[in-house]
Design a protein around this motif. Structure first.
Motif, PDB file in Angstrom:
ATOM      1  N   ALA A 102      -5.884  -0.986  -3.626  1.00  0.00           N
ATOM      2  CA  ALA A 102      -5.202   0.028  -2.810  1.00  0.00           C
ATOM      3  C   ALA A 102      -4.459  -0.630  -1.647  1.00  0.00           C
ATOM      4  O   ALA A 102      -3.355  -0.217  -1.282  1.00  0.00           O
ATOM      5  CB  ALA A 102      -6.206   1.053  -2.295  1.00  0.00           C
ATOM      6  N   MET A 103      -5.060  -1.671  -1.088  1.00  0.00           N
ATOM      7  CA  MET A 103      -4.417  -2.377   0.036  1.00  0.00           C
ATOM      8  C   MET A 103      -3.291  -3.291  -0.454  1.00  0.00           C
ATOM      9  O   MET A 103      -2.438  -3.690   0.337  1.00  0.00           O
ATOM     10  CB  MET A 103      -5.447  -3.234   0.785  1.00  0.00           C
TER      11      MET A 103
ATOM     12  N   VAL B 231      -1.595  -5.175   6.648  1.00  0.00           N
ATOM     13  CA  VAL B 231      -2.240  -3.929   6.226  1.00  0.00           C
ATOM     14  C   VAL B 231      -3.142  -3.416   7.351  1.00  0.00           C
ATOM     15  O   VAL B 231      -3.864  -4.200   7.976  1.00  0.00           O
ATOM     16  CB  VAL B 231      -3.099  -4.166   4.953  1.00  0.00           C
TER      17      VAL B 231
ATOM     18  N   TYR C  11      -6.197  -0.602   7.993  1.00  0.00           N
ATOM     19  CA  TYR C  11      -7.172   0.115   7.157  1.00  0.00           C
ATOM     20  C   TYR C  11      -8.040   1.036   8.007  1.00  0.00           C
ATOM     21  O   TYR C  11      -8.493   0.656   9.085  1.00  0.00           O
ATOM     22  CB  TYR C  11      -8.053  -0.926   6.453  1.00  0.00           C
TER      23      TYR C  11
ATOM     24  N   ARG D 115       1.495  -1.749   4.629  1.00  0.00           N
ATOM     25  CA  ARG D 115       0.827  -0.528   4.163  1.00  0.00           C
ATOM     26  C   ARG D 115      -0.323  -0.115   5.085  1.00  0.00           C
ATOM     27  O   ARG D 115      -0.964  -0.966   5.709  1.00  0.00           O
ATOM     28  CB  ARG D 115       0.277  -0.824   2.769  1.00  0.00           C
TER      29      ARG D 115
ATOM     30  N   VAL E  63      -3.924   2.099   4.731  1.00  0.00           N
ATOM     31  CA  VAL E  63      -4.819   2.635   3.699  1.00  0.00           C
ATOM     32  C   VAL E  63      -5.948   3.422   4.361  1.00  0.00           C
ATOM     33  O   VAL E  63      -6.491   3.002   5.387  1.00  0.00           O
ATOM     34  CB  VAL E  63      -5.378   1.484   2.820  1.00  0.00           C
TER      35      VAL E  63
ATOM     36  N   LYS F   9      -9.672   5.374   3.469  1.00  0.00           N
ATOM     37  CA  LYS F   9     -10.754   5.678   2.518  1.00  0.00           C
ATOM     38  C   LYS F   9     -11.401   6.977   2.969  1.00  0.00           C
ATOM     39  O   LYS F   9     -11.686   7.161   4.156  1.00  0.00           O
ATOM     40  CB  LYS F   9     -11.773   4.540   2.540  1.00  0.00           C
TER      41      LYS F   9
ATOM     42  N   PHE G 255      -1.394  10.966   3.475  1.00  0.00           N
ATOM     43  CA  PHE G 255      -1.642   9.853   2.542  1.00  0.00           C
ATOM     44  C   PHE G 255      -1.524  10.299   1.087  1.00  0.00           C
ATOM     45  O   PHE G 255      -1.931  11.415   0.736  1.00  0.00           O
ATOM     46  CB  PHE G 255      -3.051   9.279   2.768  1.00  0.00           C
TER      47      PHE G 255
ATOM     48  N   VAL H  51      -4.474   7.161  -4.240  1.00  0.00           N
ATOM     49  CA  VAL H  51      -4.274   6.165  -5.296  1.00  0.00           C
ATOM     50  C   VAL H  51      -5.128   6.582  -6.494  1.00  0.00           C
ATOM     51  O   VAL H  51      -6.303   6.896  -6.333  1.00  0.00           O
ATOM     52  CB  VAL H  51      -4.736   4.765  -4.799  1.00  0.00           C
TER      53      VAL H  51
ATOM     54  N   PHE I 276      -9.101   6.331  -2.231  1.00  0.00           N
ATOM     55  CA  PHE I 276      -8.251   5.617  -1.280  1.00  0.00           C
ATOM     56  C   PHE I 276      -6.879   6.272  -1.266  1.00  0.00           C
ATOM     57  O   PHE I 276      -6.364   6.673  -2.312  1.00  0.00           O
ATOM     58  CB  PHE I 276      -8.115   4.141  -1.685  1.00  0.00           C
TER      59      PHE I 276
ATOM     60  N   LYS J  21      -2.802   5.852   0.419  1.00  0.00           N
ATOM     61  CA  LYS J  21      -1.950   4.841   1.067  1.00  0.00           C
ATOM     62  C   LYS J  21      -0.684   5.474   1.627  1.00  0.00           C
ATOM     63  O   LYS J  21      -0.218   6.518   1.150  1.00  0.00           O
ATOM     64  CB  LYS J  21      -1.615   3.716   0.083  1.00  0.00           C
TER      65      LYS J  21
END
Ligand SMILES: C[S@@+](CC[C@H](N)C(=O)[O-])C[C@H]1O[C@@H](n2cnc3c(N)ncnc32)[C@H](O)[C@@H]1O
Length: 261
Positions: free
Chosen positions: A95-96, A180, A182, A224, A226, A228, A241, A244, A254, A256
């Protein structure tokens, strides 16, 4: 900046830590030192008017509210890194879109499992910074990450732990300073049998992810952002978001957002 209010630092009766070592730890945490535990932690917490304690025990540091306890353990990171080394894909890493040499800002470090897996994926040329708003948890993890051998230890050594709230840090970071960014905030609806996270719930910062933090993250990320969350969570839609695909039977998902999109 970090959320240290209501913490004490102490040691179990059988632990050989010195007063000076306790004082150093207390300074790092920003907490006061309480006498070594001769009685139940709950009564010491009550006496100090504190909610939580960082306790030095023989087996290491433990964060506790007198009922639940959290100690650092490499847990799932160990298993996931082994699986990746055996050629399996990791959903978070996918996903990342992580590749060797990338940089990652983990805005919700927790016990650091995801950060360690990310550090393994980006390799020795990469870098992972983990932000944790609850100062004593950050200290627990910073100390826990030190001193492991092998592939796991190498990945742990690449995680830089910072005790700070991402709401305060993100606006101060230059644009494009990480590949990235997160977020893994405490789920709005908890997955109760999640063994790594359940004991953390009482100690962690549980506020919902702020829209402004996502906006800042999109500025800070070169590639990106991401998120969760629990599978099917309305948080993905609220924060813009795209989920994914994959892991249809998993309780977590997840999402993105591409930087600059
Ligand atoms: C679900 S846990 C993260 C678990 C982590 N991904 C792991 O692999 O162990 C969420 C963590 O983020 C922290 N947190 C929540 N809001 C935060 C904020 N605004 N800034 C920094 N940390 C935050 C919580 O205290 C908690 O420890």
């Amino acid at each position: 900046m970090s959320q240290n209010g209501g913490w004490i630092v102490t040691a179990s009766r059988d632990c050989r830590v010195t007063r000076e070592e306790l004082a150093v730890l207390a300074r790092e945490v920003g907490a006061v030192v309480a006498p070594r535990l001769e009685r139940p932690l709950a009564s010491v917490l009550a006496e100090f008017g504190a909610r939580f304690a960082l306790v030095v025990q023989k087996r290491g540091l433990v964060a506790s509210d007198g009922r639940d306890s959290v100690f650092f353990h490499p847990g799932m990171a160990h298993v996931r890194i082994k699986q990746m080394a055996a050629g399996e894909t990791d959903r978070m890493v996918e996903a990342m879109g992580l590749r060797p040499g990338m940089t990652v800002l983990d805005c919700t470090l927790g016990l650091g499992s995801d950060a360690v897996v990310a550090a393994h994926a980006v390799g020795p040329e990469g870098r992972v910074t983990g932000l944790e708003a609850v100062g004593p948890l950050a200290v627990l993890v910073r100390r826990g990450l030190a001193g492991y051998p092998g592939r796991l230890g190498a990945a742990m050594g690449r995680v830089d732990v910072v005790a700070a709230d991402h709401g305060a840090v993100l606006p101060r970071l230059p644009a494009g300073s990480y590949d990235v960014v997160y977020f893994d905030p405490m789920f709005r609806r908890p997955v109760f049998h999640s063994p790594g996270i359940a004991p953390l719930r009482g100690l962690a910062l549980g506020a919902p992810l702020a829209r402004e933090s996502v906006v800042e993250a999109l500025r800070v990320a070169r590639f990106r952002v991401v998120l969760k969350e629990r599978r099917g969570s309305p948080e993905f839609g609220r924060l813009g978001f795209t989920v994914v695909e994959g892991g249809r039977y998993s309780l977590v998902a997840f999402g993105k957002r591409e930087a600059g999109a």
